[in-house]
Scaffold this active site. Structure first.
Site, PDB file in Angstrom:
ATOM      1  N   ASP A  37      26.253  43.970  37.874  1.00  0.00           N
ATOM      2  CA  ASP A  37      25.600  44.775  36.786  1.00  0.00           C
ATOM      3  C   ASP A  37      26.224  44.578  35.455  1.00  0.00           C
ATOM      4  OD1 ASP A  37      28.255  45.579  37.491  1.00  0.00           O
ATOM      5  OD2 ASP A  37      27.729  47.595  38.357  1.00  0.00           O
ATOM      6  N   ASP A  81      32.198  42.786  31.893  1.00  0.00           N
ATOM      7  CA  ASP A  81      33.234  43.573  30.851  1.00  0.00           C
ATOM      8  C   ASP A  81      34.458  42.829  30.794  1.00  0.00           C
ATOM      9  OD1 ASP A  81      34.543  45.580  29.426  1.00  0.00           O
ATOM     10  OD2 ASP A  81      34.256  47.017  31.109  1.00  0.00           O
ATOM     11  N   PHE A 139      31.595  53.648  27.895  1.00  0.00           N
ATOM     12  CA  PHE A 139      31.713  53.764  29.357  1.00  0.00           C
ATOM     13  C   PHE A 139      30.048  53.939  29.867  1.00  0.00           C
ATOM     14  CE2 PHE A 139      32.144  54.949  33.643  1.00  0.00           C
ATOM     15  CZ  PHE A 139      33.023  54.067  34.357  1.00  0.00           C
ATOM     16  N   ASP A 148      28.500  52.970  38.069  1.00  0.00           N
ATOM     17  CA  ASP A 148      28.975  53.980  38.432  1.00  0.00           C
ATOM     18  C   ASP A 148      30.276  54.546  37.826  1.00  0.00           C
ATOM     19  OD1 ASP A 148      31.529  53.853  40.839  1.00  0.00           O
ATOM     20  OD2 ASP A 148      30.737  52.079  40.266  1.00  0.00           O
ATOM     21  N   ARG A 160      25.102  55.857  40.231  1.00  0.00           N
ATOM     22  CA  ARG A 160      24.384  54.714  40.358  1.00  0.00           C
ATOM     23  C   ARG A 160      22.816  54.660  40.469  1.00  0.00           C
ATOM     24  NH1 ARG A 160      28.195  50.868  41.836  1.00  0.00           N
ATOM     25  NH2 ARG A 160      29.935  51.566  43.276  1.00  0.00           N
TER      26      ARG A 160
END
Length: 178
Positions: free
Chosen positions: A98, A101, A150, A157, A163
């Site tokens: 997904d 980071d 965030f 999630d 989600r």
């Protein structure tokens, strides 16, 4: 749930545009090949399912459950909760996740797959957050960039929640600072 979102960062329509573009890129890049798509659970689910609908290739699918997060922060420790149930030797692999980071998880997965004899390993992520990067890794296929906030939704999630949002939203700080 929607009241916990500060702002929409990537709309459902923008996600669809990303899926079409990425699907076309992968289809063109892997002509005459049969890649193995490895999804990193649980966050990859909506993205991977929808992305595969836009890929016109013979392919196979496998999943790994790998984590390094607790709440909103990376722990720095990459843990394999469920390993692959397929052999990767001599396969062209596209790892689906997904978000890229810190890069710790994806870096560890790439190294593991290469050590297991994968012919090639490429990364496909819905979102890239370059400001968060601590590991030396870049994705080969990126849907879009997000700032160092965030984000949740469409697979992403916070403590297993959010989600199921059809878009990517920035979570209000008061939700996770309690």
């Amino acid at each position: 749930m929607k009241n916990d979102i500060k702002k929409v960062s990537v709309s459902a329509e923008q996600i669809e545009e990303m899926l079409i573009r990425l699907g076309n890129q992968i289809t063109n890049d892997y002509k005459n090949q049969e890649p193995l798509f490895i999804g990193l659970l649980k966050g990859c689910n909506p993205f991977m399912v929808d992305l595969l609908k836009h890929i016109d290739l013979y392919c196979t699918v496998a999943y790994m459950d790998v984590s390094s997060y607790a709440g909103t922060k990376s722990t720095g420790n990459v843990r394999i909760n469920h390993d692959l149930d397929t052999n990767v030797e001599d396969k062209d692999i596209i790892v689906i996740d997904d978000i890229l980071d810190t890069g710790r998880t994806l870096n560890a997965v790439v190294q593991l797959l290469k050590a297991r004899g994968a012919k090639s390993v490429k990364l496909c992520v819905l979102l890239d957050k370059p400001e968060g990067r601590v590991a030396p890794i870049e994705a080969d296929y990126v849907g879009g960039l997000v700032p160092n906030e965030f984000v949740v939704g469409y697979g992403l999630d916070y403590n297993e929640k959010y989600r199921n949002l059809p878009y990517i939203g920035v979570l209000k700080e008061e939700v996770y600072s309690k």
